[in-house]
Design an enzyme around this catalytic site. Structure first.
Site, PDB file in Angstrom:
ATOM      1  N   ASP A  51      13.990  24.014  16.397  1.00  0.00           N
ATOM      2  CA  ASP A  51      14.083  24.661  17.700  1.00  0.00           C
ATOM      3  C   ASP A  51      14.547  23.641  18.743  1.00  0.00           C
ATOM      4  O   ASP A  51      14.001  22.542  18.817  1.00  0.00           O
ATOM      5  CB  ASP A  51      12.682  25.193  18.061  1.00  0.00           C
ATOM      6  CG  ASP A  51      12.687  26.068  19.285  1.00  0.00           C
ATOM      7  OD1 ASP A  51      13.305  27.141  19.225  1.00  0.00           O
ATOM      8  OD2 ASP A  51      12.079  25.681  20.300  1.00  0.00           O
ATOM      9  N   GLU A  60      19.002  24.092  16.366  1.00  0.00           N
ATOM     10  CA  GLU A  60      19.402  25.004  17.435  1.00  0.00           C
ATOM     11  C   GLU A  60      19.893  24.154  18.600  1.00  0.00           C
ATOM     12  O   GLU A  60      19.142  23.407  19.208  1.00  0.00           O
ATOM     13  CB  GLU A  60      18.232  25.858  17.907  1.00  0.00           C
ATOM     14  CG  GLU A  60      18.674  26.853  18.968  1.00  0.00           C
ATOM     15  CD  GLU A  60      17.565  27.272  19.912  1.00  0.00           C
ATOM     16  OE1 GLU A  60      17.696  28.336  20.519  1.00  0.00           O
ATOM     17  OE2 GLU A  60      16.582  26.538  20.065  1.00  0.00           O
TER      18      GLU A  60
HETATM   19  C1  NOJ Z   1      14.453  28.413  21.556  1.00  0.00           C
HETATM   20  C2  NOJ Z   1      13.945  29.659  20.919  1.00  0.00           C
HETATM   21  O1  NOJ Z   1      14.985  30.242  20.186  1.00  0.00           O
HETATM   22  C3  NOJ Z   1      13.434  30.553  22.018  1.00  0.00           C
HETATM   23  O2  NOJ Z   1      13.076  31.820  21.539  1.00  0.00           O
HETATM   24  C4  NOJ Z   1      12.276  29.873  22.689  1.00  0.00           C
HETATM   25  O3  NOJ Z   1      11.850  30.646  23.774  1.00  0.00           O
HETATM   26  C5  NOJ Z   1      12.681  28.483  23.187  1.00  0.00           C
HETATM   27  N1  NOJ Z   1      13.368  27.739  22.178  1.00  0.00           N
HETATM   28  C6  NOJ Z   1      11.460  27.682  23.579  1.00  0.00           C
HETATM   29  O4  NOJ Z   1      10.761  27.346  22.418  1.00  0.00           O
END
Ligand code: NOJ
Length: 567
Positions: free
Chosen positions: A226, A285
């Protein structure tokens, strides 16, 4: 037009799992599950791990035949950011199931040749994580320096502490929260209930990496990281330069709050843990960044999402441009991902249909054509649960929304309510759509009576049947998995996107018509001694063959994949 294609998987005997080799992360297809919305087995309205186990047939070789599932966070969490606020990275949230359920899920997946990818939220924790509870107590506890704490820059005219720098939160407002017990601020890129860990502290890295090893021992095959490019911040915590912009976030040049030079080395250290076992992948990500930035952080075994495809409107020119930019950025040696939807973005079937102003009328047709495109482009496709049904966004009234940032919208902080793309998976036309016997945690889509797995399985011409056909063809032809891609330059109609995939085995030719009318194109020559043989498409009746020199007519939103067969 004449050849009928079987729509659903063969019934009766189970198909054998096709287990790709160590490079499955490059050749295979990943399916993202949002656990709370997949299937509920205990009637509390929230999806759970036994629900995923129950529906493995849908994912395995007798169904879609995907190669891996990525589970959005399954760890204990107060749920303010719906699981992305973690209180224990090494355990299963009792709301979703037991530790044993998790082990059964991994076992059940592996039996079907499906790998399991966990979502690791390592940038921050919940403010209810024991580390943070300890950290905020005083400046000298065991976890005192595990989070990013800084002294105030001074006091304002009213005697209130001033934050250490000008950083703002992605979820609106400032990025610092004052803790009187320590007389210091802590940093948060997301909610104030998601304090940021200090990855420059070796104890944090050691604890997180121990947790990673633990999941690998339990049989996990990979991780989604993430917001991984936020892990490190400027050492001196300098303020970001200002610029013109419409929102608080865009009024800064984000030089210092993410994308720091030491990140590549950190990813290297993380990868060295995974590389001790064979075929373990990771995918990062990219938090707000460019395609070139994503490519730069991609290494073997570690993919990085770029957002080039997820924002494009339904137009051949737009997607041609996206492919060109991605190919230039990633080049021959770096492997891209293919993402049209995820849990943070609008669902692509409704978004793309709306991008041409046509709304639900063309949603299914576009969903099928987009499926053919995303499963044949160069890169690893990541499907988002429900996209195989052609599902669209659901209008969720504000009082039912479960997306915290959506409660804090101001002109300086516009926000798209993510509840709209997180609604429950419809399995059947029964009450509760076969998702739950209780009240679903988010409302069901209004079209679940017709748009559900059972109904679409019975219809050879459904979006689901199209996905199944396409996935099965993809499994058969290696060039569609990891071949190179070459865009066709002039095929006679600019509303048609065409490309060739070449690699091991027969070459493939893909044509996708984006327009609402018929399109006439001319196809290139296949290699000598071969002819183009259509093998799958959006429509059940495929052209018999595609002959170079003979005009080929494509119907509205028709996509056809052909392979070069011996003539
Ligand atoms: C990215 C995630 O995809 C999202 O859903 C989340 O709110 C943020 N990171 C914070 O963790």
């Amino acid at each position: 037009m004449g050849v009928e294609v079987s729509a659903a998987p063969a019934s009766g005997a189970s198909a054998a799992p096709t287990t790709l080799g160590e490079d499955w992360w490059r050749r295979g297809v990943v399916y993202q599950i949002y656990p709370r919305s997949f299937a509920d087995t205990d009637g509390n309205g929230v999806g759970d791990l036994p629900g995923i186990i129950r529906h493995l047939v849908h994912l395995g070789p007798d169904g879609l035949g995907v190669d891996a599932i990525w589970l959005s966070p399954i760890y204990p969490s107060p749920g303010l950011d719906v699981g992305y606020d973690v209180i224990d990275h090494g355990a299963v949230d009792p709301l979703l199931g037991t530790e044993q359920d998790f082990d059964h899920l991994v076992e059940g997946c592996h039996e079907r040749g499906i790998r399991v990818i966990l979502d690791l939220v390592m940038n921050h924790t919940s403010d209810r994580h024991p580390w943070f509870i300890d950290s905020r107590q005083s400046r000298d506890g065991a976890h005192a320096d595990w989070y990013i704490w800084r002294d105030p820059a001074g006091l304002d005219a009213n005697g209130r502490p001033v934050p250490p720098n000008n950083w703002v939160s992605w979820f609106g407002g400032g990025a610092w929260e004052y803790e009187p017990k320590r007389g210091q601020f802590y940093h948060h890129t997301f909610l104030k209930e998601q304090p940021e860990l200090d990855w420059r502290n070796p104890a944090v890295e050691a604890a997180q990496f121990a947790m990673v090893r633990g999941w690998l021992e339990r049989g996990v095959d990979g991780f989604r990281l993430d917001t991984f490019n936020v892990f490190l911040k400027d050492r001196d915590m300098r303020s970001n330069p200002r610029r013109r912009g419409r929102t608080a976030w865009t009024r800064q040049v984000h030089l210092h709050d993410f994308d720091q030079p030491e990140l590549a080395a950190l990813i290297g250290r993380f990868r060295s843990i995974l590389d001790k076992k064979r075929g373990r992948m990771s995918v990062g990500e990219l938090f707000v960044g460019t395609t070139e930035g994503a490519a730069a952080l991609t290494v073997d075994g570690h993919l990085v999402f770029d957002w080039e495809l997820i924002t494009r409107p339904w137009s051949a020119t737009a997607f041609r441009g996206a492919i060109l930019r991605r190919e230039r950025a990633f080049g021959d040696n770096r492997w891209p991902t293919i993402v049209l939807s995820n849990h943070d973005q609008p669902r692509h079937a409704s978004r793309l249909a709306a991008s041409i102003g046509d709304g639900p009328g063309v949603q299914d047709a576009i969903a099928k054509a987009a499926a053919i495109m995303s499963l044949t482009m160069r890169g690893t496709p990541f499907l988002y649960y429900g996209e195989e049904l052609g599902s669209g966004d659901v209008a969720v009234p504000p009082d039912e929304s479960i997306d915290e940032p959506a409660r804090h919208v101001t002109p300086d902080f516009p926000w798209w309510d993510r509840s709209q793309s997180r609604t429950p998976m419809p399995w059947s036309g029964e009450p509760g759509a076969g998702f739950s016997t209780g009240r679903p945690w988010l409302r069901l889509a209004p079209d679940v009576a017709a748009r559900n797995v059972a109904a679409e399985s019975a219809d050879p011409d459904s979006v689901l049947s199209c996905y199944r056909r396409m996935l099965s063809v993809r499994r058969r032809y290696r060039s569609l998995q990891d071949g190179e891609i070459a865009l066709l330059r002039s095929i006679g109609d600019p509303t048609v996107l065409g490309y060739r995939r070449t690699g091991e085995g027969p070459e493939a030719l893909v044509l996708i018509a984006f327009g609402p009318g018929s399109a006439v194109v001319s196809v290139p020559e296949p290699e000598r001694g071969r002819a183009w043989r259509p093998v799958v498409g959006t429509h059940l009746d495929l052209p018999e063959s595609l002959a170079p020199g003979t005009p080929v007519t494509l119907r509205p939103y028709e996509a056809v994949v052909s392979v070069a067969s011996r003539s």
